[in-house]
Design an enzyme around this catalytic site. Sequence first.
Site, PDB file in Angstrom:
ATOM      1  NE  ARG A 157       0.103   1.539   3.373  1.00 56.38           N
ATOM      2  CZ  ARG A 157       1.013   2.445   3.629  1.00 56.38           C
ATOM      3  NH1 ARG A 157       2.285   2.090   3.801  1.00 56.38           N
ATOM      4  NH2 ARG A 157       0.722   3.720   3.716  1.00 56.38           N
ATOM      5  N   GLY A 158       0.232   2.406  -0.083  1.00 56.62           N
ATOM      6  CA  GLY A 158       0.974   3.656  -0.256  1.00 56.62           C
ATOM      7  C   GLY A 158       1.047   3.923  -1.755  1.00 56.62           C
ATOM      8  CB  ALA A 159       0.073   6.876  -3.772  1.00 54.35           C
ATOM      9  NE  ARG A 161      -6.189   0.788  -1.826  1.00 56.64           N
ATOM     10  CZ  ARG A 161      -5.585   1.325  -0.761  1.00 56.64           C
ATOM     11  NH1 ARG A 161      -4.306   1.087  -0.539  1.00 56.64           N
ATOM     12  NH2 ARG A 161      -6.242   2.107   0.073  1.00 56.64           N
ATOM     13  CD  GLN A 184      -3.131   2.810   6.692  1.00 60.41           C
ATOM     14  OE1 GLN A 184      -3.723   3.232   7.682  1.00 60.41           O
ATOM     15  NE2 GLN A 184      -3.749   2.654   5.540  1.00 60.41           N
ATOM     16  CG  ASP A 201      -3.127   8.046  -1.681  1.00 65.18           C
ATOM     17  OD1 ASP A 201      -2.933   8.542  -0.551  1.00 65.18           O
ATOM     18  OD2 ASP A 201      -2.887   6.855  -1.963  1.00 65.18           O
ATOM     19  CG  ASN A 210      -2.521  11.522   2.432  1.00 60.59           C
ATOM     20  OD1 ASN A 210      -1.939  10.672   1.753  1.00 60.59           O
ATOM     21  ND2 ASN A 210      -2.219  11.700   3.705  1.00 60.59           N
ATOM     22  CE  LYS A 211      -5.325   5.572   4.162  1.00 61.44           C
ATOM     23  NZ  LYS A 211      -6.360   4.712   3.498  1.00 61.44           N
TER      24      LYS A 211
END
Length: 365
Positions: A56-58, A101, A210, A251, A261-262
């Site tokens: 995960r993580g863009a 995603r 996270q 992201d 973002n998150k």
Amino acid sequence: MTVKSSEQLDIGVLPLTLDGEKIMLVDQRHLPNKFEMFDATSLDDMCFAITDMVVRGAPSIGVAAAFGLASEAIRLSKTSRNKVDFLKRLNDARLRLQQTRPTAVNLRWATDKLFDEVKEKSTTYPDVHTMAATAMDCAKRIFEEHIDTNRILSEFGAELIQPDSAIMTHCNAGSLATCGWGTALGVIRSAAKNGLNPSVYVDETRPRNQGSKLTVWELHQDKIPATLVCDSMSGHLMSAGKVQIVITGADRIAANGDSANKIGTYNLAVVANYHDVPFYIAAPISTIDASIQTGESIPIEERHSSEVTSFGGVSTSMEGVKVYNPAFDVTPAKLIAGIITECGVLRPPYLESIALALKQKDASH
Ligand code: MRU
């Protein structure tokens, strides 16, 4: 071209390594309690790994998807009838990966870049095996460029950090999320390396945590002082003057600077602005989606209700409760003091500074 190990590069823990066509992913679902590898040996495996957040993580999703597509290219080269058949099946694989995603634009960016490169040169290639080898070279290039990019943007970001500052961050934008060094966490790493002695308040980042699982772990490895807080504590900390700067990743960034973002990043930006604490985004230029004018057009992924109704497999609510679980939010550009990129720190008005940075990046290629 070979993929160097994280020890050789001193960039933190890499989320993936390559063994022939097999991609080995650090299973981020189980950190920090267990360090396990997840072997992605098929397109199905890679799609599952991205959807279920093994990786995960863009930026890391982009790199993993590029390797997933390149490995698929090698498999397809063994069974395709001709170049047209190969390209059609590779395109299907690209579209499948892109659906895993929806918010992180790096996934689309990396898989489009790889596919376009293979397609563009297809007439000049002797056979599908050469096309597949090109796909793998392209994936490795995307991966290695990320490391350089992160280091450069982190040096720009470190110039914003005053000695002995307390920095607040949300989610995980470290080596695990970015394939080396980090973006928001990369800035903090560079500040530490440059002797600025930063300390970090880490939001736990519900519902997937996270922050508490991955960011705390990465900072611990680097011996950078970290304090874990719940997402709801930022106002209290800032009102007490305990936070000097906020830095998060992104992201997807629209042409006007609105940044997804998150989930929870927007709340943090509002609180930071209320307390005159500068709020920065750190992201590579590949996170900018110039085809989108404002944040309203950024697709927001919604995830399963169980992420909200349970914690570590234990139920924390009533069975059957109605749940809303957007995985991201959009911070309006007006709340962002600067966007830290490999082309420097972009400042408002973002419509202009982003367009200029994109031109600069294009010219350097
Ligand atoms: O759902 P995740 O864990 O993939 O979300 C990650 C984030 O929101 C990160 O902050 C973002 O991808 C930037 S990573 C440099």
